[in-house]
Design an enzyme around this catalytic site. Structure first.
Site, PDB file in Angstrom:
ATOM      1  N   ASP A   1       0.655  -1.302  -0.139  1.00  0.00           N
ATOM      2  CA  ASP A   1       0.019  -0.185   0.152  1.00  0.00           C
ATOM      3  C   ASP A   1       0.999   1.213   0.148  1.00  0.00           C
ATOM      4  O   ASP A   1       0.444   2.393  -0.854  1.00  0.00           O
ATOM      5  CB  ASP A   1      -0.966   0.066   1.282  1.00  0.00           C
TER       6      ASP A   1
ATOM      7  N   TYR B   1     -10.281  -7.243  -4.234  1.00  0.00           N
ATOM      8  CA  TYR B   1     -11.591  -6.189  -4.531  1.00  0.00           C
ATOM      9  C   TYR B   1     -12.153  -6.071  -5.855  1.00  0.00           C
ATOM     10  O   TYR B   1     -11.664  -6.564  -6.694  1.00  0.00           O
ATOM     11  CB  TYR B   1     -10.497  -4.683  -4.623  1.00  0.00           C
TER      12      TYR B   1
ATOM     13  N   GLU C   1     -10.059  -7.973  -8.791  1.00  0.00           N
ATOM     14  CA  GLU C   1      -8.860  -8.421  -8.927  1.00  0.00           C
ATOM     15  C   GLU C   1      -8.905 -10.116  -8.743  1.00  0.00           C
ATOM     16  O   GLU C   1      -9.786 -10.528  -7.784  1.00  0.00           O
ATOM     17  CB  GLU C   1      -8.119  -7.889  -7.645  1.00  0.00           C
TER      18      GLU C   1
END
Length: 378
Positions: free
Chosen positions: A73, A347, A363
């Site tokens: 992230d 996601y 995904e």
């Protein structure tokens, strides 16, 4: 399974029925396509955070935030966009609409909000959200930014810090989305733009939304749904509302599905209602949905012919088994489900294509692919 086998294989549909009423719907996947492939397209390490929206023109826009050098992230990223003008059957080339260059803690997509009155599209993203204190980036300061398109995504303004519309929002550690926002079409607060997300500060974890009542000239934060215990580090079992997808129901009520970050009460999803135009989501209107088994992940929503749909990995612990669930009573019960993909699934983002079809961007396989599915609802 090789990608070629996946795309060219037989469309297998497995239905999971929890109540007899679920056999009134029989969704069918009619088209599959890989839109992005990690480590093979554009020298990208990992394609992440898909967002799918339908424009008033009928075009579909697919967004993602590729991570350049790592899957983490906290990494350098950019925002990409692809367009379909025929309901998802064909997609144009990938375009980059925002680049954070080589910063250690760059942008995080984000939320896409469409103002159908002014024909304006907004893309929100957080910046430097994973670094405590001041951002060290030479390009921009910590905060939340948005880009504007006034020609349905063909051109975009430079990124604008939300503090320029409201000084109280300077340096906020709020992560929008990652999904789509809404414009309320019904009272109360008809015309309001709303995008929801969560604060990434671990001690002050909370679900919160941004909104505008003047077509994006000024933006404000709503009343938070606080995590508990407040101002303390959270552990497994605590109430920790995370990533959020918002939608307006057919009676004007605002509905959100929420990532249950620390598995409060069960390995399942949280959801809440707002009766004041998304300004507050009160505890009496919060529901823990045990029927929505979930490993703690972002999930998406769509409303088609008064039926509410949810996409997410249906599993207690692992991000596998991408599933479409549906509700005939605005989310009170979820009697129907269909497995869309049994393997690793992460996601996702849903969008209504027309009165018969939903589009799904998601995904899969450990973030190796972002795929588009076209699903006929019948």
């Amino acid at each position: 399974m090789k990608p070629s086998d996946f795309i060219g294989g037989i469309l297998v549909i497995i239905s999971l029925c929890f109540f007899p009423s679920c056999d009134t719907l029989s969704p069918v996947i009619t088209h599959k396509q890989e839109l992005w492939v990690s480590q093979k397209q554009g020298e990208v390490h990992t394609y992440r955070t898909p967002i799918l929206v339908k424009l008033p023109t009928g075009d579909l826009l697919a967004f993602s935030a590729p991570r350049k050098n790592t899957s983490a992230d906290k990494s350098a990223k950019f925002i990409t966009l692809r367009r379909s003008t025929d309901g998802g059957l064909h997609w144009d080339v990938t375009r980059i609409i925002e680049d954070d260059y080589d910063v250690e803690d760059g942008l995080n997509l984000g939320s896409v909000i469409i103002d159908k009155i002014t024909n304006t599209t907004y893309v929100f993203f957080g910046y430097c959200q994973h670094t405590p204190g001041t951002c060290t980036s030479p390009y921009r300061e910590k905060g939340v930014y948005f880009k504007i398109s006034r020609d349905w995504g063909y051109t975009w303004t430079p990124a604008i810090n939300v503090k320029e519309t409201n000084s109280a929002l300077e340096g906020i550690t709020w992560a929008p989305g990652p999904g789509f926002g809404i414009q309320k079409e019904l009272e109360p607060n008809k015309g309001r733009l709303i995008g929801c997300g969560h604060h990434v500060d671990v001690a002050f974890y909370q679900m919160q939304c941004i909104y505008s009542d003047d077509h994006g000239k000024t933006w404000h934060m709503n009343s938070p749904l606080y995590g508990l215990p407040y101002a303390q580090k959270h552990i497994t079992g605590d109430f920790t509302p995370g990533e959020t997808q918002v939608i307006e129901l057919s009676n004007g009520t605002v509905f959100v599905t929420i990532r249950n970050e620390n598995k409060f009460h069960c390995h399942c999803r949280l959801q809440s209602l707002s009766y004041d135009g998304g300004y507050s989501f009160l505890i009496p209107h919060l529901t823990v949905q045990e029927a929505l088994v979930d490993p703690s992940v972002f999930g998406s929503l769509a409303l088609l012919n008064n039926t509410l749909f949810l996409s997410h990995p249906y599993n207690t612990d692992s991000r596998i088994n991408m599933t479409l669930q549906w509700s005939f009573d605005s989310g009170q019960t979820w009697p129907g489900a269909m497995q869309l993909y049994e393997g690793p699934s992460e996601y996702s983002s849903l969008a209504q294509i027309d009165d018969e079809y939903l589009g799904l961007l998601f995904e899969r396989d450990g973030y190796k692919y972002i795929d588009f599915f076209k699903i006929r609802i019948k």
